[in-house]
Design an enzyme around this catalytic site. Structure first.
Site, PDB file in Angstrom:
ATOM      1  N   CYS A 175      -5.123   3.197  -1.856  1.00 22.40           N
ATOM      2  CA  CYS A 175      -3.808   2.729  -2.318  1.00 22.40           C
ATOM      3  C   CYS A 175      -3.747   1.216  -2.541  1.00 22.40           C
ATOM      4  O   CYS A 175      -2.762   0.720  -3.078  1.00 22.40           O
ATOM      5  CB  CYS A 175      -2.725   3.168  -1.334  1.00 22.40           C
ATOM      6  N   HIS A 209       3.697  -1.354  -2.183  1.00 25.51           N
ATOM      7  CA  HIS A 209       3.147  -0.018  -2.435  1.00 25.51           C
ATOM      8  C   HIS A 209       4.152   1.046  -1.980  1.00 25.51           C
ATOM      9  O   HIS A 209       4.701   0.966  -0.881  1.00 25.51           O
ATOM     10  CB  HIS A 209       1.831   0.134  -1.681  1.00 25.51           C
ATOM     11  N   ASN A 221       4.259   8.848  -4.019  1.00 28.43           N
ATOM     12  CA  ASN A 221       3.140   7.909  -3.887  1.00 28.43           C
ATOM     13  C   ASN A 221       2.113   8.201  -4.987  1.00 28.43           C
ATOM     14  O   ASN A 221       1.433   9.221  -4.946  1.00 28.43           O
ATOM     15  CB  ASN A 221       2.511   8.077  -2.498  1.00 28.43           C
TER      16      ASN A 221
END
Ligand code: UT7
Length: 331
Positions: free
Chosen positions: A116, A256, A286
Site C-alpha cells: 500500500c 492512504h 482500499n
C-alpha cells in the site's frame, strides 16, 4: 539558477463500473452494512469483472484520462512507472505493456512494488529522477486489481479492498513547487501479518497449496491496524516538525485509504480539521497503490497552486512513510 523541484502537473483516474455495496456483501459473508461502515468507513468498492483484464487495463484507462485532459503527446513521456501489488503477470512488467498501449513509445517502463506504500515510494523515485535533471516527463501510475487475490468468503479482507487506478505526471518546476521532503520506512518483521503467502518464489502454487487457499491475501487486521495508526501518524508528525509546519500551515492531508479510523487517527495527531482531510474510502474502499492518486483525482478541482499537502501511507511489508508536497497548479 534556481533548484529544480519535481511537481505534479496533471492527474487522471479510473475505477471500474461494477459497484460492490455493503448490502451485497451481506449476502456473501456474515457481515452487515452497519459494522463495515462504523469499523472502516467503507460503503462500496469497484470491481473489475471482465475476464482477461488485469491491472494494466486500469492503469491504461487512468493514463489515457490524464493524457486527454492534459493534451499530452505520449511520445514525450520519458518513463512510465506502474506502482502495483497486483501485476498482470510475473516476469513481464505491467508498466511495459501499459506504456506501449498508451503510445509512450519513447519511454522505458517498470513496476514498483511496496504494497500500500507503492505510490508514495513511487513519488519519491519519480521526483529523484526529475530533480537530477535526467528525465523531464514521468508518468507515475498507481493501479491495483485487488479483487484478483481476494477470497470472497473471508470477511476480514473482502469488505476492505477494491479495484482502481490513478495517474500523475511529474515534471520539473523552477518555482520550488512539488516534493519538498520525505520520511520513508520499512520493517520486514511485519510481513507475516499481511501477505498472500503462496504464488511467489518462496512458496509457488501447486495443487495442495491451492486447496489451502493461501494464494489469497491474508491479514491479521488488528496488528496491521495498530501498526498503521502508530507509524503513519508518527512519520507525518515528524515530517511536519522537520519542516516547521503547524497544522494551520497545511491545506490538505492525503492519507492512504485503508480504514477511516486510521486516517482519523493521523489527522488527530496533527490536529487537522476534518475539512482538510481528503477522503474517498466510502466510494472505493482500499485500492492499495491507487488510493493516493485517486484522492488527487477526486480533489483536483479544489487544489490551489501553492497548497501544502501532507501525503501518508502504510502497507504490507511493513512499509510506510510521509511526504511534504506543494501543489503546482490551479485547475
Ligand atoms: O492498507 C493497509 C492494510 N490494511 C489495513 O490497514 C487494515 C487494517 N485493519 C483494519 O482496518 C481492521 O483491523 C479491520 C477492519 C480489518 C477489522 O476491524 P477491527 O475493529 O480490528 O475488528 P476485529 O478484527 O478486532 O473484530 C472485532 C469483532 C470480532 O468479533 P468479536 O470477537 O468481538 O465477537 C470479529 O469477529 O468484529 C468481528 N468481525 C466482523 N463482524 C462483521 C470481523 N470482521 C467482521 C465483518 N463483519 N466483516
Amino acid at each position: 539558477m534556481s533548484k529544480i523541484t519535481a511537481a505534479i502537473t496533471a492527474v487522471g483516474g479510473y475505477v471500474p463500473d461494477f459497484v460492490l455495496t455493503n448490502k451485497v456483501l451481506e449476502t456473501m459473508v456474515e457481515t452487515n452494512d452497519e459494522w463495515i461502515t462504523s469499523r472502516t468507513g467503507i460503503k462500496e468498492r469497484r470491481i473489475l469483472k471482465e475476464e482477461g483484464k488485469g491491472t494494466s487495463f486500469l492503469a491504461i484507462k487512468a493514463a489515457e484520462d490524464l493524457i486527454e485532459k492534459k493534451g499530452l503527446d505520449p511520445k514525450e513521456i520519458d518513463l512510465v512507472i506502474v506502482c502495483t501489488a497486483t501485476p498482470d503477470m510475473k516476469a513481464a512488467a505491467t508498466a511495459s505493456y501499459t506504456a506501449t498501449q498508451i503510445g509512450a513509445v519513447n519511454a522505458f517502463a517498470y513496476d514498483l512494488e511496496a504494497a500500500c506504500s507503492s505510490f508514495l515510494f513511487g513519488m519519491s523515485t519519480a521526483s529523484a529522477y526529475i530533480e537530477s535533471g535526467r528525465y523531464k516527463k514521468i508518468l507515475l501510475i498507481g493501479a491495483d486489481k485487488n479483487s484478483s487475490f481476494i477470497n470472497y468468503k473471508d470477511r476480514a479482507t473482502c469488505i476492505i479492498f477494491g479495484d482502481g487506478a490513478g495517474a500523475v505526471l511529474f515534471e520539473p518546476n523552477e518555482e520550488g513547487l512539488g516534493l519538498q521532503d520525505e520520511l520513508l520506512r520499512s520493517n520486514g518483521e511485519g510481513r507475516e501479518f499481511l501477505q498472500a503467502t503462496y504464488g511467489g518464489s518462496a512458496y509457488p502454487i501447486n495443487e495442495d497449496t491451492f486447496k489451502e487457499g493461501k494464494h489469497y491475501i491474508f491479514q491479521d487486521g488488528k496488528t496491521v491496524f495498530k501498526n498503521a495508526v502508530f507509524n503513519m501518524a508518527d512519520v507525518t508528525e515528524r515530517v511536519m516538525k522537520k519542516n516547521n509546519l503547524k497544522n494551520d500551515d497545511i491545506q490538505w492531508l492525503a492519507a492512504h485509504q485503508a480504514n477511516k479510523r486510521i486516517i482519523d487517527a493521523t489527522a488527530n495527531r496533527i490536529n487537522l480539521e476534518e475539512e482538510k482531510v481528503m477522503m474517498n474510502i466510502q466510494k472505493y474502499g482500499n485500492t492499495t497503490s491507487a488510493t493516493l492518486p485517486l484522492l488527487l483525482y477526486d480533489y483536483e478541482s479544489q487544489l490551489k497552486k501553492g497548497d501544502k499537502i501532507i501525503f501518508a501511507a502504510f502497507g504490507g511489508g511493513f512499509t510506510w512513510g510521509s511526504i511534504y508536497f506543494k501543489w503546482a497548479y490551479n485547475s
